[in-house]
Design an enzyme around this catalytic site. Structure first.
Site, PDB file in Angstrom:
ATOM      1  N   ASP A  45      21.622   6.716 -68.341  1.00  0.00           N
ATOM      2  CA  ASP A  45      21.799   6.907 -67.119  1.00  0.00           C
ATOM      3  C   ASP A  45      22.519   5.745 -66.458  1.00  0.00           C
ATOM      4  O   ASP A  45      22.914   5.461 -65.288  1.00  0.00           O
ATOM      5  CB  ASP A  45      20.451   7.289 -66.454  1.00  0.00           C
ATOM      6  CG  ASP A  45      19.575   6.053 -66.446  1.00  0.00           C
ATOM      7  OD1 ASP A  45      19.740   5.213 -67.096  1.00  0.00           O
ATOM      8  OD2 ASP A  45      18.291   6.058 -66.052  1.00  0.00           O
ATOM      9  N   SER A  46      22.919   4.551 -67.400  1.00  0.00           N
ATOM     10  CA  SER A  46      23.826   3.725 -66.988  1.00  0.00           C
ATOM     11  C   SER A  46      25.047   4.079 -66.400  1.00  0.00           C
ATOM     12  O   SER A  46      25.918   3.535 -65.833  1.00  0.00           O
ATOM     13  CB  SER A  46      23.714   2.681 -68.046  1.00  0.00           C
ATOM     14  OG  SER A  46      24.384   3.069 -69.175  1.00  0.00           O
ATOM     15  N   ASP A  84      19.436  10.400 -71.619  1.00  0.00           N
ATOM     16  CA  ASP A  84      18.430   9.826 -70.850  1.00  0.00           C
ATOM     17  C   ASP A  84      18.004  11.056 -69.742  1.00  0.00           C
ATOM     18  O   ASP A  84      18.628  11.579 -69.268  1.00  0.00           O
ATOM     19  CB  ASP A  84      18.846   8.861 -70.130  1.00  0.00           C
ATOM     20  CG  ASP A  84      18.750   7.366 -70.654  1.00  0.00           C
ATOM     21  OD1 ASP A  84      17.746   7.278 -71.365  1.00  0.00           O
ATOM     22  OD2 ASP A  84      19.353   6.310 -70.163  1.00  0.00           O
ATOM     23  N   LYS A 114      15.553  10.638 -74.194  1.00  0.00           N
ATOM     24  CA  LYS A 114      15.009   9.229 -73.823  1.00  0.00           C
ATOM     25  C   LYS A 114      14.325   9.363 -72.657  1.00  0.00           C
ATOM     26  O   LYS A 114      15.142   9.592 -71.387  1.00  0.00           O
ATOM     27  CB  LYS A 114      16.106   8.163 -74.244  1.00  0.00           C
ATOM     28  CG  LYS A 114      15.503   6.967 -73.914  1.00  0.00           C
ATOM     29  CD  LYS A 114      16.377   5.690 -74.533  1.00  0.00           C
ATOM     30  CE  LYS A 114      17.500   5.069 -73.281  1.00  0.00           C
ATOM     31  NZ  LYS A 114      16.926   4.603 -72.006  1.00  0.00           N
ATOM     32  N   GLU A 116      12.039   6.407 -70.184  1.00  0.00           N
ATOM     33  CA  GLU A 116      11.507   5.103 -69.829  1.00  0.00           C
ATOM     34  C   GLU A 116      10.121   4.785 -69.577  1.00  0.00           C
ATOM     35  O   GLU A 116       9.604   5.451 -68.682  1.00  0.00           O
ATOM     36  CB  GLU A 116      12.402   4.294 -68.783  1.00  0.00           C
ATOM     37  CG  GLU A 116      13.973   4.220 -69.090  1.00  0.00           C
ATOM     38  CD  GLU A 116      14.515   3.608 -67.942  1.00  0.00           C
ATOM     39  OE1 GLU A 116      14.033   2.835 -67.176  1.00  0.00           O
ATOM     40  OE2 GLU A 116      15.883   3.657 -67.841  1.00  0.00           O
ATOM     41  N   GLU A 181      14.123  -3.329 -74.739  1.00  0.00           N
ATOM     42  CA  GLU A 181      15.278  -4.123 -73.744  1.00  0.00           C
ATOM     43  C   GLU A 181      14.518  -5.431 -73.383  1.00  0.00           C
ATOM     44  O   GLU A 181      13.557  -5.315 -72.748  1.00  0.00           O
ATOM     45  CB  GLU A 181      15.491  -3.076 -72.695  1.00  0.00           C
ATOM     46  CG  GLU A 181      16.811  -3.711 -71.959  1.00  0.00           C
ATOM     47  CD  GLU A 181      17.410  -2.715 -71.034  1.00  0.00           C
ATOM     48  OE1 GLU A 181      17.195  -1.527 -71.147  1.00  0.00           O
ATOM     49  OE2 GLU A 181      18.327  -3.315 -70.049  1.00  0.00           O
TER      50      GLU A 181
HETATM   51  O1  KIV Z   1      20.993   3.710 -69.655  1.00  0.00           O
HETATM   52  C1  KIV Z   1      21.338   3.178 -70.546  1.00  0.00           C
HETATM   53  O2  KIV Z   1      22.499   2.768 -70.974  1.00  0.00           O
HETATM   54  C2  KIV Z   1      20.187   2.619 -71.516  1.00  0.00           C
HETATM   55  C3  KIV Z   1      20.508   1.329 -72.111  1.00  0.00           C
HETATM   56  C4  KIV Z   1      20.818   0.228 -71.671  1.00  0.00           C
HETATM   57  C5  KIV Z   1      19.580   1.239 -73.487  1.00  0.00           C
HETATM   58  O3  KIV Z   1      19.163   2.900 -71.181  1.00  0.00           O
END
Ligand code: KIV
Length: 275
Positions: A45-46, A84, A114, A116, A181
């Protein structure tokens, strides 16, 4: 024929071979990373920040994750793709996690997700429903405000023990891998040694089973801020800009397009056209 990496193949790499993971958000970069032999691609989600220019990841929607995931999957033959679950699509309840993960899997074609933080029940329910999950602990960007910004986590014995417990409980809940992280390198190593599943570090030191970086950071494409744990393997941002400047200069000078880039018609047809 290229064989796609499965969750079991990724798990089997622990202790034998380091796992390389990069974020990817589009067809072309996914194809290039896959050809380069990167083991795992994360549609993170970056993308809210590096693809859409937002200040954080919080406004990223499930629809956006689906769109980018489809593009990434179209470019991949071997790498394992993980997407994510964005902010507030899984935290509220096990039901919301199941509903949103199912939508993501069914509409994008991705196999693994994924999430968090310490959402053990959600992980249990998703893995129970056949959706493989990667956990993510330490500095979890969706909760950066709660941590007072992008700060190193687990620096005291109490905080480190809490992260060790989270890692073990996420493993017990069914995660097949765990992103760690921004923690001290010694803690990354301790957690990795305690886990049977692979750890994938980002700012968690060389003792992890694998490493992940955001593609824009690794390629030198994004310079709004560069965390200490980033290593730039190229300076493509500068190359990009240089190429665009030269293009613009050639267009304005009438140098581009040149004779090699034009199409011709026969002299006979041209004469008729001129009459
Ligand atoms: O969203 C993302 O790019 C991430 C990485 C920083 C692991 O979760």
């Amino acid at each position: 024929m290229t064989v796609s990496l499965t969750t079991s193949a990724i798990r089997a790499m622990k202790g034998k071979e380091k796992i390389s993971m990069l974020t990817a958000y589009d067809f072309t970069s996914a194809m290039l990373f896959d050809r380069a032999g990167v083991d795992m691609l994360l549609v993170g989600d970056s993308l809210g920040m590096v693809m859409h220019g937002r200040p954080d990841t919080l406004s990223v929607s499930l629809a956006e994750m689906i769109l980018h995931t489809r593009a990434v999957l179209a470019g991949v033959e071997r790498a394992m793709v993980v997407t994510d679950l964005p902010f507030m699509t899984y935290e509220r309840s096990v039901d919301s996690a199941l509903k949103n993960a199912a939508k993501l899997v069914q509409q994008s074609g991705v196999r693994a997700v994924k999430l968090e933080g310490p959402y053990y029940e959600q992980v249990k329910a998703l893995t129970g429903a056949g959706i493989p999950v990667v956990g993510h602990i330490g500095l979890t960007p969706q909760r950066a405000a709660e941590f007072g910004g992008f700060k190193v986590q687990g620096k005291t014995t109490e905080a480190a023990n809490s992260l060790i417990e989270q890692a073990l409980r996420l493993q017990d809940a069914g995660c097949f891998a765990l992103v760690i992280e921004c923690v001290p390198a010694a803690l990354g190593e301790i957690i990795t040694a305690r886990l049977e599943i692979p750890s994938i570090g980002i700012g968690a030191g060389p003792g992890c089973d694998g490493q992940v970086l955001v593609m824009h950071d690794m390629l030198g494409l994004f310079d709004r801020f560069v965390p200490k744990f980033v290593k730039r393997f190229a300076e493509l941002g500068q190359e990009f800009q240089k190429a665009a400047q030269e293009y613009s200069r050639q267009v304005k000078a009438g140098v581009f397009p040149g004779p090699e880039q034009v199409f011709n018609m026969s002299q006979e047809e041209l004469e008729k056209l001129k009459q």
